[in-house]
Design a protein around this motif. Structure first.
Motif, PDB file in Angstrom:
ATOM      1  N   PHE A  64       0.831  -1.201   0.000  1.00 39.08           N
ATOM      2  CA  PHE A  64       0.000   0.000   0.000  1.00 39.08           C
ATOM      3  C   PHE A  64       0.870   1.256   0.000  1.00 39.08           C
ATOM      4  O   PHE A  64       2.004   1.241   0.480  1.00 39.08           O
ATOM      5  CB  PHE A  64      -0.895   0.045   1.246  1.00 39.08           C
ATOM      6  CG  PHE A  64      -1.786  -1.158   1.423  1.00 39.08           C
ATOM      7  CD1 PHE A  64      -3.075  -1.157   0.932  1.00 39.08           C
ATOM      8  CD2 PHE A  64      -1.319  -2.285   2.096  1.00 39.08           C
ATOM      9  CE1 PHE A  64      -3.895  -2.256   1.103  1.00 39.08           C
ATOM     10  CE2 PHE A  64      -2.135  -3.397   2.274  1.00 39.08           C
ATOM     11  CZ  PHE A  64      -3.427  -3.380   1.777  1.00 39.08           C
ATOM     12  N   ILE A  65       0.295   2.349  -0.509  1.00 41.10           N
ATOM     13  CA  ILE A  65       0.914   3.672  -0.410  1.00 41.10           C
ATOM     14  C   ILE A  65      -0.086   4.593   0.279  1.00 41.10           C
ATOM     15  O   ILE A  65      -1.280   4.598  -0.051  1.00 41.10           O
ATOM     16  CB  ILE A  65       1.290   4.232  -1.787  1.00 41.10           C
ATOM     17  CG1 ILE A  65       2.335   3.336  -2.470  1.00 41.10           C
ATOM     18  CG2 ILE A  65       1.837   5.651  -1.667  1.00 41.10           C
ATOM     19  CD1 ILE A  65       2.728   3.785  -3.860  1.00 41.10           C
ATOM     20  N   VAL A  66       0.407   5.359   1.218  1.00 41.37           N
ATOM     21  CA  VAL A  66      -0.460   6.267   1.970  1.00 41.37           C
ATOM     22  C   VAL A  66      -0.877   7.445   1.086  1.00 41.37           C
ATOM     23  O   VAL A  66      -0.052   8.055   0.405  1.00 41.37           O
ATOM     24  CB  VAL A  66       0.265   6.796   3.225  1.00 41.37           C
ATOM     25  CG1 VAL A  66      -0.629   7.782   3.984  1.00 41.37           C
ATOM     26  CG2 VAL A  66       0.668   5.632   4.133  1.00 41.37           C
ATOM     27  N   VAL A  67      -2.170   7.744   1.090  1.00 38.77           N
ATOM     28  CA  VAL A  67      -2.681   8.912   0.371  1.00 38.77           C
ATOM     29  C   VAL A  67      -2.469  10.141   1.252  1.00 38.77           C
ATOM     30  O   VAL A  67      -3.108  10.281   2.307  1.00 38.77           O
ATOM     31  CB  VAL A  67      -4.179   8.756   0.032  1.00 38.77           C
ATOM     32  CG1 VAL A  67      -4.669   9.974  -0.749  1.00 38.77           C
ATOM     33  CG2 VAL A  67      -4.430   7.484  -0.758  1.00 38.77           C
ATOM     34  N   ASP A  68      -1.548  11.005   0.835  1.00 41.51           N
ATOM     35  CA  ASP A  68      -1.256  12.206   1.620  1.00 41.51           C
ATOM     36  C   ASP A  68      -0.939  13.354   0.668  1.00 41.51           C
ATOM     37  O   ASP A  68      -1.087  13.231  -0.559  1.00 41.51           O
ATOM     38  CB  ASP A  68      -0.112  11.954   2.603  1.00 41.51           C
ATOM     39  CG  ASP A  68       1.133  11.387   1.933  1.00 41.51           C
ATOM     40  OD1 ASP A  68       1.395  11.752   0.765  1.00 41.51           O
ATOM     41  OD2 ASP A  68       1.851  10.586   2.563  1.00 41.51           O
ATOM     42  N   SER A  69      -0.507  14.469   1.197  1.00 41.03           N
ATOM     43  CA  SER A  69      -0.248  15.649   0.372  1.00 41.03           C
ATOM     44  C   SER A  69       0.862  15.412  -0.650  1.00 41.03           C
ATOM     45  O   SER A  69       0.885  16.013  -1.715  1.00 41.03           O
ATOM     46  CB  SER A  69       0.111  16.841   1.263  1.00 41.03           C
ATOM     47  OG  SER A  69       1.263  16.551   2.046  1.00 41.03           O
ATOM     48  N   GLU A  70       1.792  14.522  -0.333  1.00 40.37           N
ATOM     49  CA  GLU A  70       2.894  14.212  -1.241  1.00 40.37           C
ATOM     50  C   GLU A  70       2.441  13.314  -2.388  1.00 40.37           C
ATOM     51  O   GLU A  70       2.821  13.503  -3.543  1.00 40.37           O
ATOM     52  CB  GLU A  70       4.033  13.540  -0.473  1.00 40.37           C
ATOM     53  CG  GLU A  70       5.154  12.990  -1.341  1.00 40.37           C
ATOM     54  CD  GLU A  70       6.001  14.082  -1.972  1.00 40.37           C
ATOM     55  OE1 GLU A  70       6.554  13.840  -3.063  1.00 40.37           O
ATOM     56  OE2 GLU A  70       6.114  15.173  -1.386  1.00 40.37           O
ATOM     57  N   SER A  71       1.631  12.314  -2.087  1.00 39.15           N
ATOM     58  CA  SER A  71       1.306  11.266  -3.053  1.00 39.15           C
ATOM     59  C   SER A  71      -0.001  11.478  -3.811  1.00 39.15           C
ATOM     60  O   SER A  71      -0.180  10.945  -4.909  1.00 39.15           O
ATOM     61  CB  SER A  71       1.223   9.926  -2.323  1.00 39.15           C
ATOM     62  OG  SER A  71       0.142   9.926  -1.397  1.00 39.15           O
ATOM     63  N   LYS A  72      -0.926  12.211  -3.241  1.00 38.74           N
ATOM     64  CA  LYS A  72      -2.304  12.268  -3.743  1.00 38.74           C
ATOM     65  C   LYS A  72      -2.414  12.493  -5.241  1.00 38.74           C
ATOM     66  O   LYS A  72      -3.133  11.770  -5.941  1.00 38.74           O
ATOM     67  CB  LYS A  72      -3.070  13.353  -2.989  1.00 38.74           C
ATOM     68  CG  LYS A  72      -4.541  13.463  -3.392  1.00 38.74           C
ATOM     69  CD  LYS A  72      -5.244  14.557  -2.596  1.00 38.74           C
ATOM     70  CE  LYS A  72      -6.701  14.685  -3.033  1.00 38.74           C
ATOM     71  NZ  LYS A  72      -7.390  15.781  -2.287  1.00 38.74           N
ATOM     72  N   ASP A  73      -1.703  13.494  -5.760  1.00 38.97           N
ATOM     73  CA  ASP A  73      -1.847  13.868  -7.171  1.00 38.97           C
ATOM     74  C   ASP A  73      -0.716  13.357  -8.050  1.00 38.97           C
ATOM     75  O   ASP A  73      -0.676  13.663  -9.245  1.00 38.97           O
ATOM     76  CB  ASP A  73      -1.928  15.397  -7.289  1.00 38.97           C
ATOM     77  CG  ASP A  73      -3.138  15.971  -6.565  1.00 38.97           C
ATOM     78  OD1 ASP A  73      -4.200  15.316  -6.592  1.00 38.97           O
ATOM     79  OD2 ASP A  73      -3.007  17.061  -5.962  1.00 38.97           O
TER      80      ASP A  73
END
Length: 529
Positions: A64-73
């Motif tokens: 899994f990859i965490v959905v956060d400000s870095e990864s979201k877009d």
């Protein structure tokens, strides 16, 4: 030694300051710990052999990859890059820190990913098992004393195989999990003893970070000749990257992961992770001789009395492995860097038995087959795989690509164009029929064909075009029987060959529908049907 950690929380700093922390142990110290703790057995060569239980390969469905400000877009979300919330990650992280804090000993390794000092990533692993820490020591790039003193880890792996998740409470799919937080720069690995998860997690990170610097990360091996000619070998596990790049006549740059910058090619790792099922000194002398003191063997059956490894024994898995520092290979590029490649080899293990053993690709075909990434997933490379399964793995490394495939494909196409690289498709799979009927390509023939390609002997050689796949097949290669080169000639039942070939061609076309690329790549690069 600096203990600050970019992006880490106070919990992690507290964990690393504990009295149970064994920091940067040497290989002999780790070997002593492994034997003392009965984590593995010692072999006649001075290697250690550890069994990994039911997880004898990667668990892609548990990543899994965490959905956060870095990864979201930025991340290409889907079945490969599965999203998970920060809350799920944080709860598991806190549990893992408590789990590790309560251990009598934990082991920390500090090192780097990336041989090029301009783009390398400082990393560290925090391990519950001493043998996992030895694995990290052998696979990643080891710092010298000055580098260690200045080391500030920008990504940390917490590895706790004995910490098992509860899917109902922890939001995972099983007891095993691999979770990446790009914002916090922490990777959690729990519930699985398979050490390869650490290696591939860091590779995923490099696949995310390097393109932002204009560097193409590649799932490939690489070597270089005496004249500085560099060759790349793309392919999934079991297709021959390690075997074919370990050539005594050429210096090995690395066996699995590389970056391609404006300066040339560089190794991401400091070691090799070779498959060793059926390993013999006669077939693969460099790999066989590289297994010595400090090598980590995974799931290799060892004779209980003589302690001699039984490389032909697949009782635990087909995916037996040996992890050793690249220096154990005699002929290497010691800097881990080389110039721009002149030859690229795409390796596929075609279980259908219909692709030629080697074909020269046009630019459009090169882009088509890079995006397709066709091969057969071999037994043992992933949990539950017991026989070859046909797969299309984008860029020959889809499980490790956090970004959209077009990002990597466009970078490769641009670099191939700029440096006038010759590209070949090489089938190391089956000939004379499909898996179960035909036979595996002879390694000696494959070596002869690859050497001819790298030495430039196939650049202007006569070819004939296959009428189904459109591939340009050499008519003659020195040292290889002509009747091996054209797959239809190796099948007794010609009608069965054509039916199987049309079936595979249709699968290529169906898979390629997912890509948004210029029409000429699909029309000129794909099957003719």
């Amino acid at each position: 030694m600096k203990m600050d950690l970019i992006g880490a929380s106070d919990d992690l700093k507290f964990l690393l300051s504990g009295e149970n922390v064994r920091m940067q142990l040497s290989v002999p110290q780790l070997m002593e710990k492994i034997i003392e703790r009965k984590e593995a057995v010692l072999t006649t060569e001075g290697a250690i052999s550890a069994a990994t239980g039911k997880y004898t390969g990667r668990s892609p469905k548990d990543k899994f990859i965490v959905v956060d400000s870095e990864s979201k877009d930025r991340v290409d979300w889907g079945k490969i890059n599965q999203p998970v919330s920060p809350g799920v990650f944080n709860r598991l992280y806190e549990k893992m820190v408590r789990h590790l804090k309560g251990k009598d000993e934990i082991f920390v390794f500090k090192g780097f990913a990336g041989a090029d000092p301009k783009s390398r990533l400082p990393i560290q692993t925090v391990n519950e098992f001493a043998w996992h820490n030895l694995f990290a020591h052998q696979l990643f790039i080891r710092p010298d004393a000055e580098e260690l003193y200045q080391h500030d880890a920008q990504f940390t792996i917490l590895s706790a195989p004995l910490f098992k998740a509860d899917p109902a409470l922890d939001g995972t799919h099983s007891e095993a999990f691999i979770m990446i937080s790009l914002e916090r720069r922490i990777i959690l690995i729990g519930g699985t003893e398979y050490a390869g998860e650490m290696k591939k997690s860091i590779f995923s990170i490099m696949n995310y970070l390097l393109p932002q610097k204009g560097i193409l990360p590649m799932h490939c091996s690489a070597n270089t000749g005496k004249n500085g000619d560099t060759a790349l070998f793309f392919g999934l596990s079991g297709t021959g990257k390690t075997t074919l790049s370990a050539d005594p006549e050429r210096a090995l740059i690395g066996d699995d992961e590389h970056g391609w910058s404006d300066s040339g090619v560089f190794n991401i790792e400091g070691g090799c992770y070779a498959k060793c099922i059926g390993l013999t000194e006669e077939k693969e002398p460099q790999i066989y001789q590289a297994i010595r003191f400090g090598t980590v063997l995974e799931n290799v059956v060892v004779d209980p009395v003589s302690r001699k490894p039984q490389y032909d024994n697949n009782a635990l898995t087909e995916n037996t492995r040996a992890a050793y520092p690249i220096e154990n290979i005699g002929n290497i590029a010691r800097s881990g860097m080389a110039g721009h490649p002149s030859t690229i080899i795409f390796l596929t293990a075609d279980a259908s038995g219909v692709l030629p053993p080697i074909s020269r690709l046009t630019k459009e075909q090169a882009m088509y087959h890079f995006l397709s990434g066709y091969t057969s997933k071999l037994a043992g490379t992933e949990r539950g795989v017991t026989r070859p399964e046909a797969v299309f793995s984008t860029c020959f490394g889809a499980p490790f690509l956090p970004l959209e495939p077009a990002v990597y494909a466009e970078m490769l196409g641009e670099k191939v164009d700029r440096h006038n690289v010759q590209v070949f498709l090489v089938n190391t799979g089956w000939t004379g029929g499909p898996y179960g009927t035909g036979s595996r390509m002879k390694l000696s023939d494959t070596r002869a064909m690859v050497r001819a390609a790298i030495n430039g002997k196939l650049k202007d050689t006569e070819t004939r075009q296959d009428d189904i796949f459109g591939l340009h097949i050499p008519v003659h290669i020195e040292g290889v029987s002509d009747d091996v080169l054209y797959p239809a000639d190796t099948w007794t039942d010609k009608q069965a060959y054509r039916e199987k070939a049309f079936e595979l061609a249709a699968r290529f076309k169906e898979n390629f529908r997912q890509f948004s690329v210029p029409d000429d790549i699909e029309k000129l690069g794909g099957p003719l049907i």
